[in-house]
Design a protein around this motif. Structure first.
Motif, PDB file in Angstrom:
ATOM      1  N   MET A 272       0.827  -1.206   0.000  1.00 56.05           N
ATOM      2  CA  MET A 272       0.000   0.000   0.000  1.00 56.05           C
ATOM      3  C   MET A 272       0.864   1.259   0.000  1.00 56.05           C
ATOM      4  O   MET A 272       0.472   2.288  -0.558  1.00 56.05           O
ATOM      5  CB  MET A 272      -0.930   0.001   1.209  1.00 56.05           C
ATOM      6  N   ALA A 273       2.036   1.178   0.609  1.00 53.44           N
ATOM      7  CA  ALA A 273       2.951   2.326   0.569  1.00 53.44           C
ATOM      8  C   ALA A 273       3.372   2.613  -0.868  1.00 53.44           C
ATOM      9  O   ALA A 273       3.452   3.781  -1.285  1.00 53.44           O
ATOM     10  CB  ALA A 273       4.174   2.058   1.449  1.00 53.44           C
ATOM     11  N   ARG A 274       3.619   1.552  -1.631  1.00 54.73           N
ATOM     12  CA  ARG A 274       3.971   1.754  -3.046  1.00 54.73           C
ATOM     13  C   ARG A 274       2.789   2.294  -3.823  1.00 54.73           C
ATOM     14  O   ARG A 274       2.944   3.148  -4.707  1.00 54.73           O
ATOM     15  CB  ARG A 274       4.453   0.428  -3.654  1.00 54.73           C
ATOM     16  N   VAL A 275       1.584   1.807  -3.504  1.00 55.74           N
ATOM     17  CA  VAL A 275       0.378   2.312  -4.175  1.00 55.74           C
ATOM     18  C   VAL A 275       0.197   3.795  -3.887  1.00 55.74           C
ATOM     19  O   VAL A 275      -0.123   4.578  -4.791  1.00 55.74           O
ATOM     20  CB  VAL A 275      -0.861   1.506  -3.725  1.00 55.74           C
ATOM     21  N   MET A 276       0.421   4.193  -2.625  1.00 51.67           N
ATOM     22  CA  MET A 276       0.266   5.605  -2.280  1.00 51.67           C
ATOM     23  C   MET A 276       1.285   6.455  -3.039  1.00 51.67           C
ATOM     24  O   MET A 276       0.973   7.550  -3.511  1.00 51.67           O
ATOM     25  CB  MET A 276       0.408   5.811  -0.781  1.00 51.67           C
ATOM     26  N   THR A 277       2.512   5.942  -3.177  1.00 55.12           N
ATOM     27  CA  THR A 277       3.529   6.671  -3.935  1.00 55.12           C
ATOM     28  C   THR A 277       3.096   6.863  -5.381  1.00 55.12           C
ATOM     29  O   THR A 277       3.253   7.949  -5.954  1.00 55.12           O
ATOM     30  CB  THR A 277       4.868   5.920  -3.875  1.00 55.12           C
ATOM     31  N   GLN A 278       2.535   5.814  -5.984  1.00 57.76           N
ATOM     32  CA  GLN A 278       2.066   5.923  -7.364  1.00 57.76           C
ATOM     33  C   GLN A 278       0.879   6.879  -7.461  1.00 57.76           C
ATOM     34  O   GLN A 278       0.735   7.620  -8.442  1.00 57.76           O
ATOM     35  CB  GLN A 278       1.673   4.537  -7.895  1.00 57.76           C
TER      36      GLN A 278
END
Length: 426
Positions: free
Chosen positions: A211-217
């Motif tokens: 989810m951290a990567r999703v938020m970054t995207q």
């Protein structure tokens, strides 16, 4: 002045007065309640200081007992009274903000979407409100109106209200994005200058690296839409560090300051942000070192495969060193158009294990991978081994990296690729 406008201003100012023991500090009365302004700082990561303040209403009863701000609005008996209370709060905030003479900072004001639309329908009232704000010494370009994201789509005339507000020179912030039924289509249509991410996204990202990567995207996409991204509800150093890693522009929350009547000193640098920047530098250096150590064996093995291939050895023999590495998934060869040449090679004793739900992707036949970064980057630097960032592979729909290198073979350009598990179970 229009009599209706004059009556509105008279009613608003009739409800306001300076606090007896604090000259220059304004309060307001609504029914039997006292309203006061508090301001929470909004920090910029690059500048490390407050660049804005969100105005928040504080409510108390006649005996001085503190009440929930919702209490004042829940007691509103009609839409006209709601409009009056909404305007009263904003006028109070503007007075208290201007009195503190804070240069070069935004003032964020919450506004109910229905009231926002109502104001746009009454052009003369909107114009007069702008005049009042500017006469107080606050240019409209320093006002940011916050509108809740999940409510704004319910009124088809909201976009017209946005256009009317923009003509005044103010900015628009879309609040609570990521909570409920968020929709990027609204971002494209409304084009807010600032998007405020809901704290629920932060909480999910703190629990899950994925989810951290999703938020970054998501932040990257919002930047592509032309919006600054503000993360609200940041309460700890760890949450602040995650926000910085995600390329968030602006942050707000208890970690940076509680709402209070007084504004922070102009130019005040946040010790927390300085600390987070130091952690950012250290973690990125360590992360880069760990990444390089992890991919180095794959780089070396891919480089060793070049000469055997150019000498005519088969793919399996050439890639033997790569396929023996832990985490190696497969090797494959592409032509100059990104088409697969021949069969893929798997590590010895390994049977391709494909999730049956993704079987159509494995039976796709003559696949082309020409748009993939590992293919394009290899062609741009022939003979140099390239490594991708972790991404979701179509070979089994799992997170992997691809190591690739372009080379000449019998006068034709080829790209050798090897996939390896990035192995982050969540």
């Amino acid at each position: 002045m229009n009599p209706e406008v004059e009556q509105m201003l008279t009613a608003l100012y009739g409800a306001m007065a300076e606090e007896p023991d604090q000259p220059g500090r304004w309060q307001a009365r609504h029914a039997d309640q006292v309203l006061r302004s508090h301001f929470q700082p909004i920090y910029s990561f690059p500048h490390r200081r407050p660049v804005g303040y969100e105005a928040l209403i504080r409510v108390s009863d006649a005996q001085g007992q503190v009440l929930s701000p919702l209490h004042a609005f829940e007691r509103v008996g009609s839409f006209e009274e709601q409009v009056h209370l909404d305007r009263l709060c904003r006028l109070l905030h503007v007075h208290n903000f201007v009195e503190q003479r804070m240069p070069d900072c935004w003032l964020f004001l919450n506004v109910h979407p229905a009231v926002f639309v109502h104001a746009a329908r009454h052009a003369e009232m909107l114009t007069q409100a702008v005049d009042v704000v500017q006469q107080l010494g606050l240019p409209m370009n320093r006002l940011v109106f916050e509108v809740t994201e999940d409510v704004m789509a319910q009124d088809e005339k909201f976009e017209h209200a946005v256009e009317a507000a923009r003509r005044t020179g103010c900015l628009l912030a879309l609040d609570d994005f990521g909570a409920g039924h968020s929709n990027f289509d609204r971002i494209w249509r409304i084009k807010p200058e600032i998007v405020k991410l809901d704290r629920s996204l932060l909480q999910q990202a703190m629990r899950s690296p994925r989810m951290a990567r999703v938020m970054t995207q998501m932040v990257s996409l919002l930047h592509e839409c032309g919006a600054l991204v503000l993360l609200e509800g940041v309460e700890t150093r760890e949450e602040a560090q995650l926000a910085l890693d995600a390329d968030i522009d602006l942050v707000q929350g208890y970690a940076f300051g509680m709402p209070q009547a007084d504004l922070r000193a102009a130019g005040e640098i946040s010790p927390l942000i300085e600390d987070v920047w130091a952690l950012f530098d250290a973690s990125h250096l360590q992360g880069r070192q760990r990444y390089e150590e992890r991919v180095a064996p794959y780089r070396t093995a891919m480089a060793l495969a070049l000469l055997p291939l150019q000498q005519g050895r088969d793919l399996r023999a050439a890639c033997e060193a790569f396929l023996r590495l832990q985490g190696a998934q497969l090797c494959y060869l592409l032509d100059e158009q990104g088409r697969e040449l021949g069969a893929r090679e798997l590590p010895a004793g390994v049977v391709q294990s494909t999730d049956e739900r993704f079987a159509p992707l494995e039976r796709a036949g003559d696949a082309r991978w020409a748009r993939r970064p590992y293919f394009r980057r290899a062609l741009a630097s022939i003979g140099e081994v390239q490594v991708t960032r972790p991404y979701l592979s179509l070979h089994g729909a799992r997170l992997c990296i691809t190591v690739s290198v372009a080379f000449w073979q019998d006068g034709r350009l080829r790209v050798l690729c090897g996939d390896a598990d990035w192995g982050q179970a969540e």
